[in-house]
Design a protein around this motif. Structure first.
Motif, PDB file in Angstrom:
ATOM      1  N   GLU A   1     -54.266  21.660  11.812  1.00  0.00           N
ATOM      2  CA  GLU A   1     -54.721  22.855  12.285  1.00  0.00           C
ATOM      3  C   GLU A   1     -53.927  24.032  12.402  1.00  0.00           C
ATOM      4  O   GLU A   1     -54.256  25.301  12.169  1.00  0.00           O
ATOM      5  CB  GLU A   1     -55.466  22.504  13.688  1.00  0.00           C
ATOM      6  N   SER A   2     -52.794  23.791  13.000  1.00  0.00           N
ATOM      7  CA  SER A   2     -51.661  24.830  13.285  1.00  0.00           C
ATOM      8  C   SER A   2     -51.487  25.505  12.100  1.00  0.00           C
ATOM      9  O   SER A   2     -51.399  26.505  11.668  1.00  0.00           O
ATOM     10  CB  SER A   2     -50.603  24.276  14.212  1.00  0.00           C
ATOM     11  N   PHE A   3     -51.139  24.505  11.028  1.00  0.00           N
ATOM     12  CA  PHE A   3     -50.585  24.822   9.693  1.00  0.00           C
ATOM     13  C   PHE A   3     -51.864  25.553   9.032  1.00  0.00           C
ATOM     14  O   PHE A   3     -51.447  26.905   8.500  1.00  0.00           O
ATOM     15  CB  PHE A   3     -50.389  23.564   8.847  1.00  0.00           C
ATOM     16  N   CYS A   4     -53.027  25.212   9.095  1.00  0.00           N
ATOM     17  CA  CYS A   4     -53.978  25.905   8.446  1.00  0.00           C
ATOM     18  C   CYS A   4     -54.536  27.444   9.122  1.00  0.00           C
ATOM     19  O   CYS A   4     -54.732  28.292   8.637  1.00  0.00           O
ATOM     20  CB  CYS A   4     -55.373  25.295   8.276  1.00  0.00           C
ATOM     21  N   GLU A   5     -54.296  27.459  10.383  1.00  0.00           N
ATOM     22  CA  GLU A   5     -54.377  28.679  11.089  1.00  0.00           C
ATOM     23  C   GLU A   5     -53.466  29.761  10.487  1.00  0.00           C
ATOM     24  O   GLU A   5     -53.800  30.978  10.597  1.00  0.00           O
ATOM     25  CB  GLU A   5     -54.166  28.632  12.720  1.00  0.00           C
ATOM     26  N   VAL A   6     -52.223  29.459  10.217  1.00  0.00           N
ATOM     27  CA  VAL A   6     -51.171  30.376   9.830  1.00  0.00           C
ATOM     28  C   VAL A   6     -51.501  30.739   8.301  1.00  0.00           C
ATOM     29  O   VAL A   6     -51.267  31.678   7.876  1.00  0.00           O
ATOM     30  CB  VAL A   6     -49.757  30.058  10.106  1.00  0.00           C
ATOM     31  N   THR A   7     -51.665  29.579   7.471  1.00  0.00           N
ATOM     32  CA  THR A   7     -51.613  29.564   5.999  1.00  0.00           C
ATOM     33  C   THR A   7     -52.951  30.218   5.414  1.00  0.00           C
ATOM     34  O   THR A   7     -52.877  30.879   4.534  1.00  0.00           O
ATOM     35  CB  THR A   7     -51.226  28.393   5.305  1.00  0.00           C
ATOM     36  N   GLY A   8     -54.087  29.940   6.290  1.00  0.00           N
ATOM     37  CA  GLY A   8     -55.305  30.337   5.753  1.00  0.00           C
ATOM     38  C   GLY A   8     -55.972  29.281   4.795  1.00  0.00           C
ATOM     39  O   GLY A   8     -57.052  29.481   4.421  1.00  0.00           O
ATOM     40  N   LEU A   9     -55.487  28.359   4.503  1.00  0.00           N
ATOM     41  CA  LEU A   9     -55.639  27.275   3.733  1.00  0.00           C
ATOM     42  C   LEU A   9     -57.194  26.554   4.692  1.00  0.00           C
ATOM     43  O   LEU A   9     -56.953  26.230   5.906  1.00  0.00           O
ATOM     44  CB  LEU A   9     -54.839  26.223   3.494  1.00  0.00           C
ATOM     45  N   PRO A  10     -57.972  25.987   3.691  1.00  0.00           N
ATOM     46  CA  PRO A  10     -58.958  24.926   4.238  1.00  0.00           C
ATOM     47  C   PRO A  10     -58.655  23.917   4.713  1.00  0.00           C
ATOM     48  O   PRO A  10     -57.555  23.046   4.195  1.00  0.00           O
ATOM     49  CB  PRO A  10     -60.057  24.901   3.214  1.00  0.00           C
ATOM     50  N   LEU A  11     -59.222  23.346   5.862  1.00  0.00           N
ATOM     51  CA  LEU A  11     -58.667  21.975   6.468  1.00  0.00           C
ATOM     52  C   LEU A  11     -59.942  21.131   6.274  1.00  0.00           C
ATOM     53  O   LEU A  11     -60.877  21.434   6.924  1.00  0.00           O
ATOM     54  CB  LEU A  11     -58.517  22.266   7.975  1.00  0.00           C
TER      55      LEU A  11
ATOM     56  N   GLU B   1     -57.206   5.824  22.176  1.00  0.00           N
ATOM     57  CA  GLU B   1     -55.905   5.235  23.025  1.00  0.00           C
ATOM     58  C   GLU B   1     -54.946   6.421  23.210  1.00  0.00           C
ATOM     59  O   GLU B   1     -54.758   6.679  24.512  1.00  0.00           O
ATOM     60  CB  GLU B   1     -55.251   4.198  22.291  1.00  0.00           C
ATOM     61  N   ARG B   2     -54.649   7.276  22.183  1.00  0.00           N
ATOM     62  CA  ARG B   2     -53.852   8.386  22.308  1.00  0.00           C
ATOM     63  C   ARG B   2     -54.412   9.590  22.678  1.00  0.00           C
ATOM     64  O   ARG B   2     -53.933  10.533  23.441  1.00  0.00           O
ATOM     65  CB  ARG B   2     -53.295   8.602  21.004  1.00  0.00           C
ATOM     66  N   GLY B   3     -55.489   9.605  22.426  1.00  0.00           N
ATOM     67  CA  GLY B   3     -56.229  10.843  22.697  1.00  0.00           C
ATOM     68  C   GLY B   3     -56.429  12.031  21.789  1.00  0.00           C
ATOM     69  O   GLY B   3     -57.221  12.948  21.943  1.00  0.00           O
ATOM     70  N   PHE B   4     -55.713  12.005  20.813  1.00  0.00           N
ATOM     71  CA  PHE B   4     -55.657  12.981  19.540  1.00  0.00           C
ATOM     72  C   PHE B   4     -54.984  12.313  18.428  1.00  0.00           C
ATOM     73  O   PHE B   4     -54.273  11.231  18.558  1.00  0.00           O
ATOM     74  CB  PHE B   4     -54.829  14.339  20.288  1.00  0.00           C
ATOM     75  N   ASN B   5     -55.150  13.249  17.163  1.00  0.00           N
ATOM     76  CA  ASN B   5     -54.477  12.639  16.072  1.00  0.00           C
ATOM     77  C   ASN B   5     -53.457  13.777  15.985  1.00  0.00           C
ATOM     78  O   ASN B   5     -53.925  15.118  15.529  1.00  0.00           O
ATOM     79  CB  ASN B   5     -55.615  12.511  14.856  1.00  0.00           C
ATOM     80  N   GLN B   6     -52.183  13.438  15.908  1.00  0.00           N
ATOM     81  CA  GLN B   6     -51.137  14.496  15.759  1.00  0.00           C
ATOM     82  C   GLN B   6     -51.057  15.200  14.354  1.00  0.00           C
ATOM     83  O   GLN B   6     -50.931  16.256  14.410  1.00  0.00           O
ATOM     84  CB  GLN B   6     -49.776  13.737  16.205  1.00  0.00           C
ATOM     85  N   ALA B   7     -51.462  14.349  13.505  1.00  0.00           N
ATOM     86  CA  ALA B   7     -51.686  14.974  11.969  1.00  0.00           C
ATOM     87  C   ALA B   7     -52.526  16.005  11.927  1.00  0.00           C
ATOM     88  O   ALA B   7     -52.431  16.925  11.402  1.00  0.00           O
ATOM     89  CB  ALA B   7     -51.705  13.809  10.804  1.00  0.00           C
ATOM     90  N   GLU B   8     -53.525  15.532  12.469  1.00  0.00           N
ATOM     91  CA  GLU B   8     -54.844  16.542  12.397  1.00  0.00           C
ATOM     92  C   GLU B   8     -54.486  18.051  13.306  1.00  0.00           C
ATOM     93  O   GLU B   8     -54.854  19.065  13.020  1.00  0.00           O
ATOM     94  CB  GLU B   8     -56.037  16.187  13.150  1.00  0.00           C
ATOM     95  N   LEU B   9     -53.736  17.637  14.505  1.00  0.00           N
ATOM     96  CA  LEU B   9     -53.334  19.028  15.343  1.00  0.00           C
ATOM     97  C   LEU B   9     -52.359  19.845  14.384  1.00  0.00           C
ATOM     98  O   LEU B   9     -52.218  21.028  14.349  1.00  0.00           O
ATOM     99  CB  LEU B   9     -52.642  18.627  16.532  1.00  0.00           C
TER     100      LEU B   9
ATOM    101  N   ALA C   1     -47.698  20.510  18.576  1.00  0.00           N
ATOM    102  CA  ALA C   1     -48.372  20.654  17.130  1.00  0.00           C
ATOM    103  C   ALA C   1     -48.329  21.727  16.685  1.00  0.00           C
ATOM    104  O   ALA C   1     -48.355  22.256  15.895  1.00  0.00           O
ATOM    105  CB  ALA C   1     -49.595  19.971  17.062  1.00  0.00           C
ATOM    106  N   LYS C   2     -48.888  22.830  17.917  1.00  0.00           N
ATOM    107  CA  LYS C   2     -48.660  24.146  17.767  1.00  0.00           C
ATOM    108  C   LYS C   2     -47.619  24.977  16.875  1.00  0.00           C
ATOM    109  O   LYS C   2     -47.539  25.658  15.970  1.00  0.00           O
ATOM    110  CB  LYS C   2     -49.324  24.986  18.701  1.00  0.00           C
ATOM    111  N   PRO C   3     -46.396  24.912  17.778  1.00  0.00           N
ATOM    112  CA  PRO C   3     -45.347  25.609  17.034  1.00  0.00           C
ATOM    113  C   PRO C   3     -44.628  24.531  15.801  1.00  0.00           C
ATOM    114  O   PRO C   3     -44.373  25.178  14.660  1.00  0.00           O
ATOM    115  CB  PRO C   3     -44.137  25.406  18.035  1.00  0.00           C
TER     116      PRO C   3
END
Length: 160
Positions: free
Chosen positions: A132-142, A121-129, A85-87
């Protein structure tokens, strides 16, 4: 802790210290993807991701869903690779920032929620991950909890 979440945590931890294999082709990879798959993913990127922005729904599309991108999203969601999800989110963010005409005042990013049973079951929400990465780069609030999934629906697979 479920098996997928445990596997994802172990993979993330080991990737800090060891070279891992690319989740798409199993070649050695210094990052999340090997150089070959990284190049294939970049080829999926659209030259005009904002082409649907001025439509009624305002859709921003990073890439063509197929080939390497489709495999990367499946590896993220179903193969216990939350680190992807990060890249992917970062590339979406860089593309977003390259189109300043799409900027909107008071924009907040809200990931599509998963039902709590699927998250368990999955252990994470891929859309949320990805968000997170998108907002780290753009500075937009999550806004992680801006929507709530109340019905546990079956996964739908998009084929192309």
């Amino acid at each position: 802790m479920n098996k997928r979440k445990w596997t994802g945590l172990v993979k993330s931890f080991l990737n800090l210290f060891l070279k891992s294999n690319c989740p798409l082709c199993q070649r050695p990879a210094a990052g999340e993807f090997c150089p070959y798959c990284h190049k294939q993913l970049q080829r999926c990127q659209l030259s005009d991701p904002g082409r649907f922005w001025h439509s009624e729904q305002r859709v921003f599309v990073w890439g063509e869903y197929g080939g390497a991108l489709k495999r990367a999203i499946a590896a993220l969601k179903y193969d216990g690779n939350p680190q992807l999800a990060k890249p992917l989110g970062g590339w979406l963010a860089e593309s977003w920032l390259s189109f300043p005409e799409l900027a909107i005042d008071n924009l907040t990013v809200v990931p599509i929620p998963m039902h709590k049973e699927k998250v368990k079951e999955r252990g994470f929400n891929q859309a949320e991950l990805l968000a997170e990465s998108f907002c780290e780069v753009t500075g937009l609030p999550l806004q992680r909890h801006g929507l709530e999934r109340v019905k546990n629906t079956q996964a739908s697979f998009v084929t192309s």
